[in-house]
Write a protein that holds these residues in place. Structure first.
Motif, PDB file in Angstrom:
ATOM      1  N   ARG A 673       0.852  -1.192   0.000  1.00 24.64           N
ATOM      2  CA  ARG A 673       0.000   0.000   0.000  1.00 24.64           C
ATOM      3  C   ARG A 673       0.883   1.235   0.000  1.00 24.64           C
ATOM      4  NH1 ARG A 673      -4.427  -1.670   4.705  1.00 24.64           N
ATOM      5  NH2 ARG A 673      -4.972  -3.714   3.812  1.00 24.64           N
ATOM      6  N   THR A 674       0.369   2.288  -0.630  1.00 31.33           N
ATOM      7  CA  THR A 674       1.133   3.540  -0.669  1.00 31.33           C
ATOM      8  C   THR A 674       0.868   4.334   0.617  1.00 31.33           C
ATOM      9  OG1 THR A 674       1.017   3.572  -3.081  1.00 31.33           O
ATOM     10  CG2 THR A 674       1.554   5.643  -1.988  1.00 31.33           C
ATOM     11  N   GLN A 675       1.944   4.753   1.302  1.00 34.54           N
ATOM     12  CA  GLN A 675       1.864   5.446   2.594  1.00 34.54           C
ATOM     13  C   GLN A 675       2.725   6.703   2.537  1.00 34.54           C
ATOM     14  OE1 GLN A 675       0.254   4.033   5.467  1.00 34.54           O
ATOM     15  NE2 GLN A 675      -0.570   2.417   4.143  1.00 34.54           N
ATOM     16  N   ASN A 676       2.330   7.705   3.342  1.00 33.18           N
ATOM     17  CA  ASN A 676       3.192   8.871   3.547  1.00 33.18           C
ATOM     18  C   ASN A 676       4.343   8.443   4.445  1.00 33.18           C
ATOM     19  OD1 ASN A 676       4.021  11.366   5.336  1.00 33.18           O
ATOM     20  ND2 ASN A 676       3.158  12.196   3.429  1.00 33.18           N
ATOM     21  N   LEU A 677       5.548   8.600   3.955  1.00 26.72           N
ATOM     22  CA  LEU A 677       6.722   8.062   4.657  1.00 26.72           C
ATOM     23  C   LEU A 677       6.941   8.747   6.009  1.00 26.72           C
ATOM     24  CD1 LEU A 677       9.207   6.322   4.823  1.00 26.72           C
ATOM     25  CD2 LEU A 677      10.413   7.885   3.314  1.00 26.72           C
ATOM     26  N   VAL A 708       4.586   0.070   0.616  1.00 21.42           N
ATOM     27  CA  VAL A 708       5.082  -1.031   1.451  1.00 21.42           C
ATOM     28  C   VAL A 708       3.894  -1.801   2.021  1.00 21.42           C
ATOM     29  CG1 VAL A 708       7.196   0.191   2.073  1.00 21.42           C
ATOM     30  CG2 VAL A 708       5.154   0.490   3.474  1.00 21.42           C
ATOM     31  N   ASP A 709       4.194  -2.915   2.676  1.00 27.72           N
ATOM     32  CA  ASP A 709       3.206  -3.619   3.483  1.00 27.72           C
ATOM     33  C   ASP A 709       3.273  -2.982   4.869  1.00 27.72           C
ATOM     34  OD1 ASP A 709       2.072  -5.460   5.416  1.00 27.72           O
ATOM     35  OD2 ASP A 709       2.045  -6.943   3.802  1.00 27.72           O
ATOM     36  N   PRO A 710       2.250  -2.258   5.310  1.00 31.61           N
ATOM     37  CA  PRO A 710       2.338  -1.504   6.572  1.00 31.61           C
ATOM     38  C   PRO A 710       2.678  -2.387   7.773  1.00 31.61           C
ATOM     39  CG  PRO A 710       0.393  -0.848   5.318  1.00 31.61           C
ATOM     40  CD  PRO A 710       0.951  -2.040   4.644  1.00 31.61           C
TER      41      PRO A 710
END
Length: 812
Positions: A673-677, A708-710
């Motif tokens: 999933r796309t996440q705010n780093l 990433v995979d959270p």
């Protein structure tokens, strides 16, 4: 008897034939079946270098290449039987040979079987196979001579005419007896109309008083008969014409023969012109059009067309060329070569049977019913279809339509069949010529391709002749040996380059390859010497070029490889040690796999009681929080709350060990999933106990995102942050940096802790390897595995006393 006009016409035809042959560019020889030359043209005199008289004293075997004489009897038999086309070599007077294409065919002239050969010099055609087949037959109509009929007719005083006597030829010709006619007047014997004509001719002789010749026709039992009658007046002693001698020659057959001769001469001219068209045709379409035009214009036919037998479902006949007044006939009709009604006409029958088919009366022939209306409206009375054959297979037909009824007699059919045979041969030759042109182009392209490959293959290559001399070399070969091309090609034997120790085996393989290629070695090692006398170890690969005694060799310099082999022997002992070490690693891996399986079982068995302990601690703390202040002071004095905190902390540690073991053992599937780093790192840090003496510094762009995979990445960062904090027991700085390249996000975690020794750093990701006083040494192994499941990689750099830097790279 044949009159002067007939001899003049025959002589004209012969002169025309001689004129054509004398002007022909090809050699034309007329021979007996045994090969003796009967006639030769000017082209033969020029080509062979013999005088005309010399050629007429020779046999064709004197003009053949001696090496081909064994084939000559078979070829002459085939030529006599059905004609032949072949290529061979002929010999000039000076002994030189030149390639020729021979078209020979048997024919009958003056009752004798002879061979007519048309020979083309094909030297300048670059081995082309365009052939010339000129066959001309002389057709001579032989008229049967019958015994002349002789009448003696008396002239009476009144000027009337009566039969006195006649010979037996009259009885045979007119089927009358002398006793029945003698003494009777001509009007009593001959029907009225014919009697008037005969009487008028006799009166004319009386008036002129000299011999006169007349053509007369009589209706007889066999039909109308024509006679050439010579009437000679006979005078008595007083000079009066008292008798007329009539000599009657039946010219009916001659007149028919004249008509046949006219047609034969017409067709012969058409045949000659068609052969000329064969010589000059540039392509198939032009040839077909010219042939159709010549047959119509010279042969006097109404319409001519060529049809090709298609191999479609309906077996249609496709018109390929047409000439004459067809008035849309071919567009209006459907013609096939199957067994249906449209395939039973002349064209279909000729194609199916491979034999000519004549329809002499279109108006009555049942087989022509599908096309009768269209044919009759265009004036077609008779038709012939002649198959076009090649190698015994019919591929089409030549179709001719005449306005004359009962056309196409046997002589005419024979000549048209010859013409069709020449046409089929011409079509075959033009197609073969086109195929050869295409093949020559393909060969040229292939030669260019292989020469380019030969020159640019990157490997030293040569072509070796049977006598061991080098006939071709490429640039790499010249570079390897230091010679120029002009020093090698045609001047150097490859044996000059081979060392003396290897020369005997190389020559043996060279000879064996030409005797039995399957037994010769294709690849072997030899030593060679270059122009500067340097020795090279060479891997030689040799193959015989198919159909030749030449071979192609590629030479690979393996001198450095040989040196490397010596070095490899030197390191063989070390390699054995490395093999043993790798074997031990494999055994450790097997052991760790077993540990993984055990970890899954242990993790499952410990997880439930561990959860019960955590729950019990939580409930105990909840109950204690409900105590009074005095009780709290007593508990604090006893240190019970600290003990519970210790148990809780150790339970969390035990839970981490169980989780690590399970993560190591279980299969992983990342849920990316796309996440705010920046937000992700802050969330992870919020769940980590950070000592007050540790300064955390973040250098992360607020807009930066990663995929990433959270859950997995949370486990990784918690592990790495805890490792960094544990490496700084006296406090320090934890720096978290993030940057982005074209394809990657790079996250760096640096601490100022104790660092890792150089001996341990290479093994940091090995299972059960740890630098801590407690723990299983599986945390970093799990981190690496979790990151790899997400397509990321991890790298650790460290110096003792200065700290450790963890670098994570993940595809953006």
């Amino acid at each position: 008897m044949i009159g002067n006009s007939e001899f003049e016409q025959a002589d004209s035809t012969s002169s025309l034939y001689r004129l054509i042959t004398s002007q022909a560019r090809d050699i034309i020889l007329l021979m007996h079946k045994g090969g003796s030359i009967i006639e030769a043209n000017e082209a033969a005199v020029k080509a062979y270098g013999y005088q005309y008289d010399e050629l007429l004293r020779m046999n064709i075997s004197n003009l053949r290449d001696p090496s081909t004489l064994a084939e000559m009897p078979r070829q002459m038999l085939q030529a006599d039987a059905k004609g032949i086309l072949f290529e061979t070599h002929h010999k000039r007077k000076d002994g030189s040979l030149f390639p020729v294409e021979v078209s020979s065919r048997g024919t009958t002239i003056d009752g004798k079987r002879v061979l007519l050969s048309i020979i083309r010099d094909i030297t300048e055609r670059e081995q082309g196979r365009k052939a010339l087949h000129e066959s001309e037959k002389r057709y001579q109509e032989v008229f049967d001579n019958t015994t002349d009929c002789i009448f003696l007719i008396d002239v009476t005083a009144e000027g009337r005419f009566k039969y006195s006597s006649f010979n037996k030829a009259v009885e045979s010709e007119f089927s009358i007896a002398l006793d029945d006619v003698a003494g009777k007047y001509i009007e009593d014997v001959i029907p009225a109309g014919a009697a008037d004509i005969v009487a008028a001719n006799l009166i004319r002789v009386l008036e002129v008083g000299t011999t006169l010749t007349f053509e007369e026709e009589f209706y007889m039992q066999g039909g109308i008969q024509s006679f050439l009658t010579v009437q000679i007046p006979v005078r008595d002693a007083r000079g009066r014409i008292h008798r007329i001698i009539c000599i009657a020659h039946n010219i009916t057959e001659r007149k028919h023969a004249e008509e046949r001769l006219r047609k034969a001469n017409r067709n012969l001219i058409a045949l000659i012109r068609c052969n000329e068209a064969l010589i000059h045709a540039a392509n198939e379409a032009e040839l077909l059009s010219d042939i159709c035009r010549i047959i119509v214009e010279t042969g006097g036919y109404k319409m001519v067309w060529v049809g090709y037998a298609e191999q479609d479902v309906e077996k249609t006949v496709r018109p390929a060329a047409c000439w004459g007044k067809d008035d849309g006939y071919l567009d209006a009709v459907k013609i096939t070569w199957d067994e249906s009604e449209t395939g039973r006409g002349p064209v279909g029958c000729a194609i199916r049977s491979g034999k000519p088919y004549v329809c002499r009366n279109i108006l009555t022939a049942p087989s022509f019913s599908p096309w009768r209306i269209h044919a009759a409206s265009r004036g077609f009375c008779a038709a012939i279809a002649i198959p076009l054959l090649t190698e015994g297979r019919t591929f089409g037909s030549l179709n001719i339509y005449s306005t004359e009824g009962d056309a196409f007699d046997d002589t005419e059919v024979e000549m048209l069949v010859d013409l069709a045979g020449n046409l089929a041969y011409g079509i075959k030759s033009l197609r073969a010529q086109a195929e050869r042109a295409h093949a020559r182009q393909a060969i040229q392209e292939s030669e260019n391709l292989y020469r380019t490959v030969f020159e640019n293959t990157g490997t030293a290559m040569i072509i070796i002749d049977e006598d061991t001399y080098i006939s071709l070399s490429n640039y790499k070969f010249e570079l390897l040996f230091g010679y120029r091309k002009d020093e090698i090609v045609g001047k150097m034997s490859w044996t000059e380059l081979i060392s003396k120790d290897d020369l005997e085996n190389a020559l043996f393989q060279h000879k064996l390859r030409r005797i039995n290629p399957e037994q010769a070695l294709r690849s072997y090692e030899i030593r060679v010497r270059d122009k500067m006398n340097n020795i090279h170890d060479i891997l030689l690969h040799v193959d015989l070029i198919k159909g030749t005694k030449r071979s192609v060799a590629s030479l690979t310099d393996i001198t450095e490889i040989k040196k490397a082999e010596q070095k490899l022997k030197h390191y063989s002992g070390q390699l054995e040690g490395l093999v043993q070490e790798r074997t031990q690693q494999l055994r450790d891996k097997e052991r760790l796999a077993a540990v993984g399986e055990t970890a899954m079982m242990i993790g499952h068995d410990l997880r439930n009681p561990l959860q019960a302990v955590v729950t019990t601690i939580y409930l105990a703390k909840a109950k204690l929080e409900c105590l009074s202040l005095a009780d709290w002071m007593n508990l604090d004095r006893l240190g019970l709350m600290d003990d519970l905190a210790t148990v809780e902390k150790q339970s969390e540690y035990m839970n981490k060990i169980v989780s690590d073991l399970q993560d190591y053992a279980r299969p992983l599937r990342a849920d990316m999933r796309t996440q705010n780093l920046s937000a992700f790192v802050n969330d992870v840090l919020a769940g980590v106990r950070i000592p007050p003496d540790v300064d955390v510094r973040r250098n992360i762009d607020e807009q930066l995102a990663w995929t990433v995979d959270p859950i997995l990445m949370d486990r990784v960062l918690v592990n790495l942050f805890n490792n960094a904090l544990q490496a700084m027991p006296q406090g320090g700085i934890l720096t978290i940096d993030a940057s982005k390249t074209c394809h990657q996000i790079i996250l760096t975690i640096a601490d100022t802790g104790v660092g890792i020794s150089p001996e341990i750093l290479p093994r940091i990701f090995q299972p059960l390897m740890t630098t801590k006083s407690k723990g299983m040494g599986i945390g970093l192994v799990v981190c690496k595995r979790l990151l790899e499941a997400q397509g990321a990689e991890i790298k650790i750099e460290s110096e003792p006393g200065l700290g450790t830097v963890v670098i994570i790279k993940i595809t953006s």
